[in-house]
Write a protein that holds these residues in place. Structure first.
Motif, mmCIF file in Angstrom:
data_model
loop_
_atom_site.group_PDB
_atom_site.id
_atom_site.type_symbol
_atom_site.label_atom_id
_atom_site.label_comp_id
_atom_site.label_asym_id
_atom_site.label_seq_id
_atom_site.Cartn_x
_atom_site.Cartn_y
_atom_site.Cartn_z
ATOM 1 N N GLY A 5 37.112 61.838 39.236
ATOM 2 C CA GLY A 5 38.179 61.049 39.826
ATOM 3 C C GLY A 5 37.712 59.660 40.182
ATOM 4 N N ALA A 6 38.427 59.023 41.111
ATOM 5 C CA ALA A 6 38.115 57.652 41.507
ATOM 6 C C ALA A 6 38.385 57.470 42.988
ATOM 7 N N VAL A 7 37.732 56.466 43.567
ATOM 8 C CA VAL A 7 37.970 56.079 44.960
ATOM 9 C C VAL A 7 38.125 54.574 45.023
ATOM 10 N N GLY A 8 38.821 54.101 46.034
ATOM 11 C CA GLY A 8 39.036 52.667 46.162
ATOM 12 C C GLY A 8 39.173 52.249 47.607
ATOM 13 N N LEU A 9 39.072 50.944 47.836
ATOM 14 C CA LEU A 9 39.170 50.356 49.172
ATOM 15 C C LEU A 9 39.944 49.062 49.090
ATOM 16 N N GLU A 10 40.816 48.832 50.083
ATOM 17 C CA GLU A 10 41.588 47.595 50.129
ATOM 18 C C GLU A 10 41.608 47.057 51.548
ATOM 19 N N ILE A 11 41.287 45.789 51.701
ATOM 20 C CA ILE A 11 41.302 45.110 52.997
ATOM 21 C C ILE A 11 42.375 44.025 52.949
ATOM 22 N N THR A 12 43.194 43.962 53.981
ATOM 23 C CA THR A 12 44.279 42.979 54.050
ATOM 24 C C THR A 12 44.054 42.037 55.221
ATOM 25 N N VAL A 13 44.224 40.733 54.951
ATOM 26 C CA VAL A 13 44.116 39.709 55.984
ATOM 27 C C VAL A 13 45.377 38.853 55.919
ATOM 28 N N ASP A 14 46.168 38.891 56.993
ATOM 29 C CA ASP A 14 47.416 38.132 57.056
ATOM 30 C C ASP A 14 47.225 36.968 58.029
ATOM 31 N N PRO A 15 47.038 35.745 57.533
ATOM 32 C CA PRO A 15 46.794 34.594 58.414
ATOM 33 C C PRO A 15 47.911 34.378 59.432
ATOM 34 N N GLY A 16 49.166 34.578 59.015
ATOM 35 C CA GLY A 16 50.288 34.368 59.931
ATOM 36 C C GLY A 16 50.243 35.312 61.110
ATOM 37 N N LYS A 17 49.998 36.602 60.847
ATOM 38 C CA LYS A 17 49.933 37.587 61.925
ATOM 39 C C LYS A 17 48.689 37.392 62.787
ATOM 40 N N LEU A 18 47.561 36.983 62.148
ATOM 41 C CA LEU A 18 46.345 36.718 62.917
ATOM 42 C C LEU A 18 46.568 35.584 63.907
ATOM 43 N N LYS A 19 47.267 34.557 63.455
ATOM 44 C CA LYS A 19 47.553 33.417 64.330
ATOM 45 C C LYS A 19 48.409 33.841 65.510
ATOM 46 N N LYS A 20 49.429 34.666 65.219
ATOM 47 C CA LYS A 20 50.300 35.140 66.300
ATOM 48 C C LYS A 20 49.513 36.011 67.282
ATOM 49 N N THR A 21 48.652 36.904 66.757
ATOM 50 C CA THR A 21 47.858 37.770 67.626
ATOM 51 C C THR A 21 46.932 36.950 68.522
ATOM 52 N N ALA A 22 46.287 35.928 67.928
ATOM 53 C CA ALA A 22 45.408 35.070 68.719
ATOM 54 C C ALA A 22 46.186 34.357 69.814
ATOM 55 N N GLY A 23 47.409 33.932 69.499
ATOM 56 C CA GLY A 23 48.241 33.285 70.508
ATOM 57 C C GLY A 23 48.624 34.227 71.625
ATOM 58 N N ASP A 24 48.963 35.488 71.254
ATOM 59 C CA ASP A 24 49.309 36.473 72.271
ATOM 60 C C ASP A 24 48.123 36.767 73.186
ATOM 61 N N VAL A 25 46.912 36.868 72.581
ATOM 62 C CA VAL A 25 45.718 37.133 73.381
ATOM 63 C C VAL A 25 45.443 35.977 74.324
ATOM 64 N N ALA A 26 45.566 34.750 73.809
ATOM 65 C CA ALA A 26 45.330 33.582 74.658
ATOM 66 C C ALA A 26 46.330 33.532 75.809
ATOM 67 N N HIS A 27 47.579 33.885 75.513
ATOM 68 C CA HIS A 27 48.600 33.889 76.557
ATOM 69 C C HIS A 27 48.279 34.933 77.618
ATOM 70 N N GLU A 28 47.806 36.128 77.160
ATOM 71 C CA GLU A 28 47.472 37.190 78.099
ATOM 72 C C GLU A 28 46.292 36.786 78.983
ATOM 73 N N ILE A 29 45.281 36.166 78.366
ATOM 74 C CA ILE A 29 44.132 35.713 79.147
ATOM 75 C C ILE A 29 44.556 34.661 80.168
ATOM 76 N N GLY A 30 45.439 33.754 79.737
ATOM 77 C CA GLY A 30 45.954 32.746 80.646
ATOM 78 C C GLY A 30 46.692 33.361 81.814
ATOM 79 N N SER A 31 47.428 34.454 81.527
ATOM 80 C CA SER A 31 48.166 35.137 82.595
ATOM 81 C C SER A 31 47.204 35.752 83.603
ATOM 82 N N TRP A 32 46.088 36.302 83.108
ATOM 83 C CA TRP A 32 45.096 36.877 84.026
ATOM 84 C C TRP A 32 44.563 35.819 84.982
ATOM 85 N N PHE A 33 44.214 34.639 84.420
ATOM 86 C CA PHE A 33 43.658 33.571 85.260
ATOM 87 C C PHE A 33 44.707 33.078 86.246
#
Length: 424
Positions: A395-423
């Motif tokens: 048989g065969a095996v495979g691997l796939e990695i996905t990187v979505d720049p748009g979603k990464l940017k949104k996630t980073a913004g959400d994290v920054a907002h959460e950190i800001g809320s903590w401070f």
């Protein structure tokens, strides 16, 4: 007309009594079993798991009470509504009789000739206008009674729908929603609607059809050739399709977005694409004959997703691919004859995803591919590869990695907002 509607209120009383008994059990459970996890005598992972499970059990006892009370309320509402509608039907029948009609046990209206004197009957038989007037009156009273009967029937159907809807778990407190205590997707309905006027028929949140949810084509055959021009690839295509069917759907369940695709194909295909331009170079050739099927399900919640895919193929195929441009670098080849299945699955979160593929083969062949490309629809980058050989690995095996720049940017913004809320 002869149904004992008093049985509805008697049943409602039983459901209220059931809710009272369930409350006793819930209280006893909380004071004995659940209490074990709430003190300081038990700690660790096992205590945490038990606390979640015990809380979920008590939640079901509470939800069962709410459901029982709602059903009792619906039954009382049904008694009130059906009693009123039957009274109106009886009144309509009495009015028809008072107007000179007869009404059979089956609800059929007719003119009461027995009330006429011999002279009146003779006059009726020789008076066309009088006969037309009687027919009109009969039709009017028949429709009046039919409407009353239909009102009772519609109400009866609505009660049935309301009762069926009341016992379906809405899962508003499941998967982190609401109180988050609901651990069962098919438990009791804590949010059962007890107001008959507000109750609606339950429509299962199964996959909802999108535009053109199902397409079926074939048999069909054709041959096309196009050369390289205006920066476009040249192509050669030969096909003989026996059939090709695709079904798509999407919907929501307990705050989750669901989508699914099913695809079945049988036939022979051969294609070749080739070209070179300022964007890059590409070449691909493939041929296959046989039966294929695919079924994929995807579940999403916010920036998190999971998918599963099952494929099957019986026949033969051969292909070679090489592509190099700004948005894709791919190289691969395969040759196979026999039967194989594919099981794939993966998860995505915050713009990053990883998936694996496993294929058991029964036949002869090999395959190898590697590359990365940008998805034209989503803008996400996908990097992956697959390798296999029937004789060596089965048989065969495979691997796939996905990187979505748009979603990464949104996630980073959400994290920054959460950190800001903590401070703050």
């Amino acid at each position: 007309m002869t149904t004992d509607l008093g049985l509805l209120t008697a049943a409602a009383a039983k459901w209220d009594a059931m809710a009272g008994e369930l409350q006793k059990v819930e209280t006893r459970y909380g004071e004995t079993i659940q209490k074990i996890t709430l003190g300081n005598d038990w700690s660790g992972v096992s205590a945490g798991v038990a606390r979640t499970k015990f809380t979920a059990t008590r939640y079901e006892y509470s939800a069962a009470q709410n459901q029982a009370k709602a059903i009792a309320s619906l039954l009382r509402g049904a008694h009130e509504q059906l009693t009123d509608l039957r009274r109106k039907l009886e009144s309509a029948r009495d009015d028809a009789v008072a107007a000179g009609m007869t009404v059979s046990a089956e609800g059929r209206v007719a003119f009461d000739f027995a009330r006429l004197t011999p002279a009146e009957r003779s006059a009726y038989q020789h008076d066309p206008d009088g006969q037309a007037t009687v027919r009109t009156a009969v039709e009017k009273w028949q429709k009046h009674l039919d409407d009353r009967v239909k009102a009772v029937s519609d109400a009866d159907t609505h009660v049935k729908d309301a009762l069926e809807s009341a016992v379906v778990d809405r899962n508003r407190d499941a998967l982190g929603q609401g109180s988050g205590a609901d651990e069962s997707l098919t438990g009791f309905n804590s949010y059962a609607e007890g107001d008959l006027a507000k109750a609606e028929k339950y429509v299962p949140p199964v996959l909802r059809d999108r535009e053109d949810p199902v397409t079926v084509t074939g048999p069909d055959a054709g041959f096309t050739v196009s050369g390289i021009k205006y920066g476009k690839e040249g192509s050669v295509k030969l096909y003989a399709d026996l059939f090709h069917a695709t079904a798509k759907g999407e919907g929501e369940l307990a705050g989750l977005k669901l989508s699914a695709v099913e695809d079945v194909y049988g036939g022979i295909r051969g294609t070749a694409n080739f070209g070179a331009s300022e964007k890059g170079v590409s070449g691909k050739a493939e041929a296959s004959a046989g039966l294929r099927m695919l079924e994929e399900v995807r579940v999403e919640r916010g920036s998190h997703a999971a998918y599963g895919r099952v494929e099957g193929f019986a026949g033969g195929e051969v292909s070679g691919t090489a592509k190099l441009n700004r948005e894709e670098v791919t190289i691969g080849a395969k040759s196979f004859a026999g039967v194989k299945g594919t099981v794939a699955g993966g998860v995505e979160s915050g713009g990053l995803g990883v998936g694996v593929v496993a294929e058991p083969w029964a036949g002869a062949g090999w395959e190898g591919s590697f590359g990365w490309r940008k998805d034209e629809k989503t803008g996400a980058w996908k990097v992956g590869g697959k390798a296999g050989a029937a004789e060596l690995f089965g048989g065969a095996v495979g691997l796939e990695i996905t990187v979505d720049p748009g979603k990464l940017k949104k996630t980073a913004g959400d994290v920054a907002h959460e950190i800001g809320s903590w401070f703050d």
